[in-house]
Design a protein around this motif. Structure first.
Motif, PDB file in Angstrom:
ATOM      1  N   ASP A   1      26.698   2.608 -11.496  1.00 18.89           N
ATOM      2  CA  ASP A   1      25.994   3.277 -10.395  1.00 18.89           C
ATOM      3  C   ASP A   1      24.560   2.772 -10.278  1.00 18.89           C
ATOM      4  O   ASP A   1      24.044   2.573  -9.170  1.00 18.89           O
ATOM      5  CB  ASP A   1      26.004   4.788 -10.605  1.00 18.89           C
ATOM      6  CG  ASP A   1      27.374   5.395 -10.384  1.00 18.89           C
ATOM      7  OD1 ASP A   1      28.180   4.775  -9.647  1.00 18.89           O
ATOM      8  OD2 ASP A   1      27.655   6.474 -10.958  1.00 18.89           O
ATOM      9  N   SER A   2      23.901   2.547 -11.415  1.00 21.35           N
ATOM     10  CA  SER A   2      22.535   2.032 -11.388  1.00 21.35           C
ATOM     11  C   SER A   2      22.501   0.616 -10.805  1.00 21.35           C
ATOM     12  O   SER A   2      21.607   0.287 -10.006  1.00 21.35           O
ATOM     13  CB  SER A   2      21.945   2.045 -12.802  1.00 21.35           C
ATOM     14  OG  SER A   2      20.668   1.457 -12.813  1.00 21.35           O
ATOM     15  N   LEU A   3      23.472  -0.218 -11.172  1.00 20.80           N
ATOM     16  CA  LEU A   3      23.520  -1.572 -10.632  1.00 20.80           C
ATOM     17  C   LEU A   3      23.767  -1.553  -9.129  1.00 20.80           C
ATOM     18  O   LEU A   3      23.175  -2.339  -8.382  1.00 20.80           O
ATOM     19  CB  LEU A   3      24.615  -2.373 -11.340  1.00 20.80           C
ATOM     20  CG  LEU A   3      24.349  -2.736 -12.798  1.00 20.80           C
ATOM     21  CD1 LEU A   3      25.591  -3.354 -13.431  1.00 20.80           C
ATOM     22  CD2 LEU A   3      23.177  -3.710 -12.904  1.00 20.80           C
ATOM     23  N   ARG A   4      24.644  -0.669  -8.691  1.00 18.56           N
ATOM     24  CA  ARG A   4      24.920  -0.602  -7.242  1.00 18.56           C
ATOM     25  C   ARG A   4      23.680  -0.146  -6.481  1.00 18.56           C
ATOM     26  O   ARG A   4      23.393  -0.667  -5.384  1.00 18.56           O
ATOM     27  CB  ARG A   4      26.098   0.327  -6.999  1.00 18.56           C
ATOM     28  CG  ARG A   4      26.383   0.597  -5.532  1.00 18.56           C
ATOM     29  CD  ARG A   4      27.677   1.371  -5.360  1.00 18.56           C
ATOM     30  NE  ARG A   4      28.828   0.472  -5.417  1.00 18.56           N
ATOM     31  CZ  ARG A   4      30.082   0.890  -5.369  1.00 18.56           C
ATOM     32  NH1 ARG A   4      30.345   2.177  -5.290  1.00 18.56           N
ATOM     33  NH2 ARG A   4      31.070   0.030  -5.412  1.00 18.56           N
ATOM     34  N   ARG A   5      22.933   0.837  -7.003  1.00 14.64           N
ATOM     35  CA  ARG A   5      21.719   1.294  -6.312  1.00 14.64           C
ATOM     36  C   ARG A   5      20.661   0.212  -6.242  1.00 14.64           C
ATOM     37  O   ARG A   5      19.839   0.197  -5.316  1.00 14.64           O
ATOM     38  CB  ARG A   5      21.166   2.534  -7.013  1.00 14.64           C
ATOM     39  CG  ARG A   5      21.987   3.807  -6.780  1.00 14.64           C
ATOM     40  CD  ARG A   5      21.211   5.040  -7.224  1.00 14.64           C
ATOM     41  NE  ARG A   5      20.892   4.985  -8.648  1.00 14.64           N
ATOM     42  CZ  ARG A   5      21.658   5.499  -9.602  1.00 14.64           C
ATOM     43  NH1 ARG A   5      22.795   6.103  -9.281  1.00 14.64           N
ATOM     44  NH2 ARG A   5      21.311   5.414 -10.879  1.00 14.64           N
TER      45      ARG A   5
END
Length: 522
Positions: free
Chosen positions: A116-120
């Motif tokens: 999720d952090s990488l996608r954001r």
């Protein structure tokens, strides 16, 4: 990430030398002046015309016309140079590639915050598989057992190399399981922008049934593997063949297993499979020693038989149940699983009649052959072999399956199923004068894959784990990467410059005609 500003560039900068033509209209305006009208006044009539020319001073006239001509030649020079406006390349988003097995791993909930952090931060999440499909925006919060079945035969090294070429100059993060069955072939050298992290496939995959063998009718041997990413060991467990089936098989470190009969086959499977969990133990077919015979014509195929015998002996050690091999120039009378026919004459009808009962007959090329100079691949990931001679291809049957083709697309190995067996036609021979296959070291593996197409070495149940250092290999820093930089986008300005030059040419002609009309009227 730095973005280069938009710049004006030229496709042919050397053509800018044409701008030296700007000196032409300037010289014309300096030296090609129209003479004024001479009016003799008093004693001036005695002065010579030469004196007047020597006293003339150089100065520019007709400024608008001069500027038009200079601008026209300048635009023509720029048009020849091919002006173009380079646009800044769009920012390249990092790519995160996930094998479907990761989504079925018990470590999946722990990976969700990182993903999720990488996608954001702008990364794109994709499947590590054919097409590199994007993952949905809503990631599942729990392992998905059914997803792992989508890539049961996926080989990660080849996919990673394909991803490095498909997404040039982009950071790649790859998440896969570490099961050895997904790492076949040669490990590629990947660029330093690739980061690879492995996760465990399942919580209870540290022990598995690798193979089940029935060496003799009253005995059962089970090969059980125990391992992690640091080491793998195999242990043999022997017991008498049970009198009744199904029969429970207590094995250390494994859930309750049982021996059952499915048609003509005997299978070792979990006693109570849990459909809600990822499959960590597939069904294992009980194997018997493979019965193989090589028949050869002693007058013409002795050399072929020698290469076939050596290759089969090398491959025999890889069969869990072993191999019973006989090589002879007389027809075998025993019941066989495989018969390799090395002769110019076709197999007799009595031999072919056994195909329906389960015999696999492999026949090589006969007398009629032609010289060729091409190559072929004896497997999806095998090294290409050279082909020197091949037999004339015969029409394929309705159920024929072409297993090998040469580089020209011609069939080389054809399978024709019949009953419980099959007939294989190899349109070359096991001889160095016919192909490089007998001498390039691949023949044992080729025969092994051909005789056990489903799962030799228990490939379905191979839960061996690789260490992280065995998964990734980076290329050296001085190794050039293909397509490292994305293609720069250009806006071609040449048509617009040419159009502006045409308009200026029209204005120049208009001013020049007015000047001529004025001079004539004067």
């Amino acid at each position: 990430m730095l973005i280069s500003p938009a710049l004006l560039t030229f496709a042919n900068p050397a053509a800018l030398l044409a701008l030296a033509g700007l000196l032409v209209p300037l010289a014309i305006h300096l030296w090609n002046r129209r003479p004024g009208r001479v009016v003799p006044v008093g004693a001036l009539r005695w002065l010579t015309p030469g004196a007047n020319r020597r006293m003339r001073q150089l100065h520019l006239t007709q400024w608008p016309l001069l500027l038009l001509r200079l601008a026209l030649l300048g635009l023509l020079g720029l048009a020849i140079a091919g002006p173009r406006w380079s646009k800044p390349a769009p920012p390249l988003r990092p790519q995160v590639l996930l094998s479907p097995g990761v989504l079925a791993s018990p470590a999946w909930p722990l990976l969700l915050p990182t993903l999720d952090s990488l996608r954001r931060s702008g990364a794109e999440l994709r499947y590590l598989g054919a097409g590199f499909r994007l993952l949905p925006d809503s990631l599942p919060q729990a392992p998905a057992p059914a997803v792992a079945q989508q890539a049961a035969s996926e080989w990660y090294w080849g996919r990673a190399a394909q991803a490095a070429d498909s997404f040039p100059n982009r950071p790649l993060r790859i998440y896969t399981t570490a099961e050895a069955k997904h790492f076949r072939g040669t490990r590629p050298l990947l660029p330093a922008r690739v980061r690879w992290q492995t996760v465990p496939a399942a919580a209870d995959s540290g022990a598995w049934v690798q193979a089940a063998v029935r060496p003799v009718p009253d005995s059962l041997r089970l090969v059980v593997g125990y391992g992690s990413n640091t080491r793998t060991i195999f242990r043999n467990y022997r017991q008498a063949w049970p009198a009744q089936l199904p029969h429970a098989l207590p094995l250390p470190g494994l859930p309750a297993m049982q021996l059952v009969q499915q048609g003509r086959r005997y299978v070792v499977q979990p006693q109570q499979p849990d459909s809600a969990k990822p499959a960590t133990q597939a069904n294992v077919i009980v194997q018997k020693p493979l019965r193989v015979a090589v028949y050869f014509d002693a007058r013409t195929h002795t050399e072929d038989a020698r290469y076939a015998r050596a290759a089969l002996r090398a491959a025999a050690s890889a069969f869990p149940a072993g191999m019973q091999l006989q090589v002879s120039s007389t027809l075998p009378s025993d019941s066989l699983d495989w018969l390799i026919w090395l002769s110019n004459s076709p197999a007799p009808a009595a031999v072919r009649a056994q195909i329906n009962q389960g015999l696999n007959l492999l026949q090589t090329a006969g007398r009629q052959a032609q010289a060729v100079a091409t190559s072929f691949s004896p497997g999806a990931y095998a090294t290409a072999a050279q082909l020197f001679r091949r037999a004339v291809a015969t029409p394929l049957g309705a159920r024929s399956q072409v297993l090998w083709r040469d580089a020209a697309g011609q069939p080389l190995l054809v399978r024709q199923p019949a009953g419980r067996g099959a007939e294989y036609r190899l349109l070359t021979r096991v001889h160095p004068q016919w192909s490089s296959l007998p001498t390039d070291g691949q023949l044992p593996e080729v025969l092994l894959n051909l005789m056990t197409p489903d799962a030799h070495l228990g490939a379905i149940n191979d839960f061996r784990q690789l260490d992280a250092a065995q998964v990734l290999a980076h290329a050296s820093a001085d190794t050039p990467e293909r397509n490292l930089q994305p293609a720069t986008r250009y806006a071609d300005l040449q048509p617009w410059v040419a159009l502006a030059a045409g308009l200026l040419f029209g204005l120049e002609r208009l001013f020049a005609r007015r000047r001529t009309s004025t001079a004539t009227a004067a």
